[in-house]
Design an enzyme around this catalytic site. Structure first.
Site, PDB file in Angstrom:
ATOM      1  CE  LYS A  85      -3.737   2.026   2.748  1.00  0.00           C
ATOM      2  NZ  LYS A  85      -4.682   1.990   4.164  1.00  0.00           N
ATOM      3  CB  SER A 160      -7.965   3.915   3.139  1.00  0.00           C
ATOM      4  OG  SER A 160      -7.064   3.129   4.037  1.00  0.00           O
ATOM      5  CB  SER A 184      -7.858   1.015   6.019  1.00  0.00           C
ATOM      6  OG  SER A 184      -8.500   2.148   6.050  1.00  0.00           O
TER       7      SER A 184
HETATM    8  N1  GLN Z   1     -12.955   4.303   6.711  1.00  0.00           N
HETATM    9  C1  GLN Z   1     -12.151   4.596   8.104  1.00  0.00           C
HETATM   10  C2  GLN Z   1     -11.777   6.268   7.986  1.00  0.00           C
HETATM   11  O1  GLN Z   1     -12.118   6.725   6.893  1.00  0.00           O
HETATM   12  C3  GLN Z   1     -10.986   3.870   8.316  1.00  0.00           C
HETATM   13  C4  GLN Z   1      -9.677   4.404   7.533  1.00  0.00           C
HETATM   14  C5  GLN Z   1      -8.557   3.578   7.980  1.00  0.00           C
HETATM   15  O2  GLN Z   1      -8.510   2.503   8.492  1.00  0.00           O
HETATM   16  N2  GLN Z   1      -7.308   3.943   7.431  1.00  0.00           N
HETATM   17  O3  GLN Z   1     -11.019   6.881   8.396  1.00  0.00           O
END
Ligand code: GLN
Length: 492
Positions: A85, A160, A184
């Site tokens: 990532k 994400s 994420s």
């Molecule tokens: N969807 C969550 C957010 O928008 C988690 C994102 C993540 O785990 N990086 O913050």
């Protein structure tokens, strides 16, 4: 050429060791799939095919020497292609975090999690797409355009870490690193039908992971089975002098073959099976738990009464930490810089151009929650409730060994469906945020498909540092189901 779409990592490594195929063949297979599919999926932000093939040749030469007994040992993951990532630093690749502000940032070092895999011989083929600074649940917040779900390209892959999940699901790469601050790893794994671990906070070093919410961030990994994920996490995990929050507890030992779950107590938290969740998700998760029960596990009801506060607590704490972490991106040290004569206009224009709307929204939210006069009411209060959420888990784990729950209230939604409504997007995270707030591990794996052919995932959460138990339960489940082996029709 051999077809590696359904091959486990273990089998790939064994095949290379035995000389059945080479790392060049294996790596070329995945590079060809990337070539064929990337135009439709857009899972990657950068790729280095030539360098990957050169490394594959070097790996093959080492295997030949080893087989000829000229070498006593070889690295355990030698010649295995993976992706990372774009929030984890890899020397030789840009690290954009899905943001314009870091578009030209080339880190001169490797994240510890990455370095440990490289030391065991992996080949990093590319960096995967993500929501800008890991803020989002659909990968639509990437400054470089969204990733598409391989099961239906009109749907999001989750976020994400949508690039990593889509790349693994489409068999463009057999495994990929991802990070989880509020879901994420697990939510995109669920939307794309792959297996992924969010480890215990402190199990894997955060050194070289560009920070979003430092008290919540974890580095994990996605692949096709609990066994594959476990093998990579075991290499990534462990104490790191460069991250003072890593634990020096010994890393779990390799998974043993086993097919029954006698003695394992699984808790079903009533707060996770609520009105409003897509009925197919509810049914698939309960059916998976019933099958685990048939394999010897004992199922009990548990309660995590503060679950409904996880969303507001997370959306105060994570933006607060983000507003502090992102202050460094000011155009002075690295990344984007819009030249102006004076310092303040330079800051303003650099950040104005460099950050997308969601990142700006969170910086403002976080700065507000931390400001004098509001700190106690918002940030301080959120920290107190975070403790209650953590205690909920501690109490539940007095009675059960793992907790089984849905990952998201729905399967993958359509691209654009939530882009105008940040709150609707935040609601997608309701079942994943608690594990981050409590610092406990969560393992996501596929347990079915909805009526539109989109994958449904389930998560198993456990006490801190109980990853091995989660892997054990999921791998028993995967020994009698094949959801994790299915390949999306569109990309076959
Ligand atoms: N969807 C969550 C957010 O928008 C988690 C994102 C993540 O785990 N990086 O913050």
């Amino acid at each position: 050429m051999a077809d590696f779409k359904e091959c486990s990592l273990q089998a790939m490594l064994k095949g290379m060791r035995d000389g059945d195929f080479s790392s060049r063949e294996l790596t070329s297979f995945f590079l060809d799939r990337i070539d064929a599919l990337e135009g439709r999926i857009h899972a990657f932000l950068s790729l280095k095919p030539e360098s990957a093939l050169q490394q594959a040749d070097r790996a093959d030469a080492l295997y030949v020497e080893w087989r000829a007994k000229k070498r006593a040992s070889i690295p355990s993951l030698l010649g295995l292609p993976i992706a990372v990532k774009d929030v984890l630093c890899v020397d030789g690749f840009p690290c954009t975090c899905g943001s314009r502000i870091l578009e030209n940032f080339h880190p001169p070092f490797n994240a510890t999690s990455v370095q440990r895999l490289l030391d065991e011989g992996v080949i990093i083929v590319g960096k995967t797409n993500m929501d800008e600074f890991a803020m989002g649940s659909s990968t639509e917040n990437s400054a470089f355009g969204p990733t598409h779900n391989p099961w239906n390209v009109e749907h999001v892959p989750g976020g994400s870490s949508g690039g990593s999940a889509a790349a693994v699901a489409a068999r463009m790469i057999p495994a990929a690193l991802a990070t989880d601050t509020g879901g994420s790893v697990r939510q995109p794994a669920s939307f794309c039908g792959v297996t992924g671990i969010k480890p215990t906070y402190g199990r894997v070093s955060r050194y070289g992971l560009i920070a979003y919410g430092s008290s919540l961030d974890t580095a994990g990994v996605m692949a096709h089975s609990a066994q594959d994920v476990e093998m990579l996490l075991r290499v990534m995990a462990g104490f790191d002098p460069r991250d003072a929050t890593t634990s020096d507890l010994p890393v779990f030992s390799p998974l043993e073959d086993q097919n029954d779950l006698h003695g394992l107590r699984i808790g079903l938290p009533m707060e996770y099976f609520i009105e409003g969740i897509q009925p197919e998700v509810d049914v698939a998760v309960k059916e998976a738990v019933r099958q685990l029960e048939q394999h010897g596990a004992q199922v009990l009801q548990v309660s995590l009464p503060h679950t409904r506060y996880a969303l507001p607590v997370y959306y105060l704490i994570a933006p607060a930490e983000a507003s502090a972490n992102l202050a460094r991106f000011d155009g002075v040290r690295y990344g984007l810089r819009v030249e102006e004569e004076d310092l303040i206009p330079m800051y303003l224009r650099t950040r104005g151009r460099g950050f997308g709307a969601e990142v700006k929204r969170r910086i403002m939210l976080g700065t507000y929650a931390l400001s004098a006069g509001y700190y106690d009411a918002y940030y301080g209060q959120a920290q107190k409730v975070r403790t209650l959420i953590k205690q909920d888990f501690e109490k539940a784990f007095e009675f059960v060994d793992v907790i089984a729950a849905p990952i998201a209230p729905t399967t993958a939604f359509k691209l654009g469906q939530h882009t105008d409504d940040p709150l609707a997007m935040y609601l997608e995270d309701v079942f994943t945020l608690p594990a981050n707030l409590a610092g406990v591990p969560g393992l996501a794996f596929p347990v079915g498909f909805d009526g539109n052919g989109l994958p449904i995932g389930m998560q198993l959460m456990g006490p801190q540092f109980s990853e091995q138990n989660l892997f054990r339960a999921a791998s028993v489940y995967q020994s009698f189901t094949d959801f994790h082996q299915r390949v999306p029709l569109d990309v076959q």
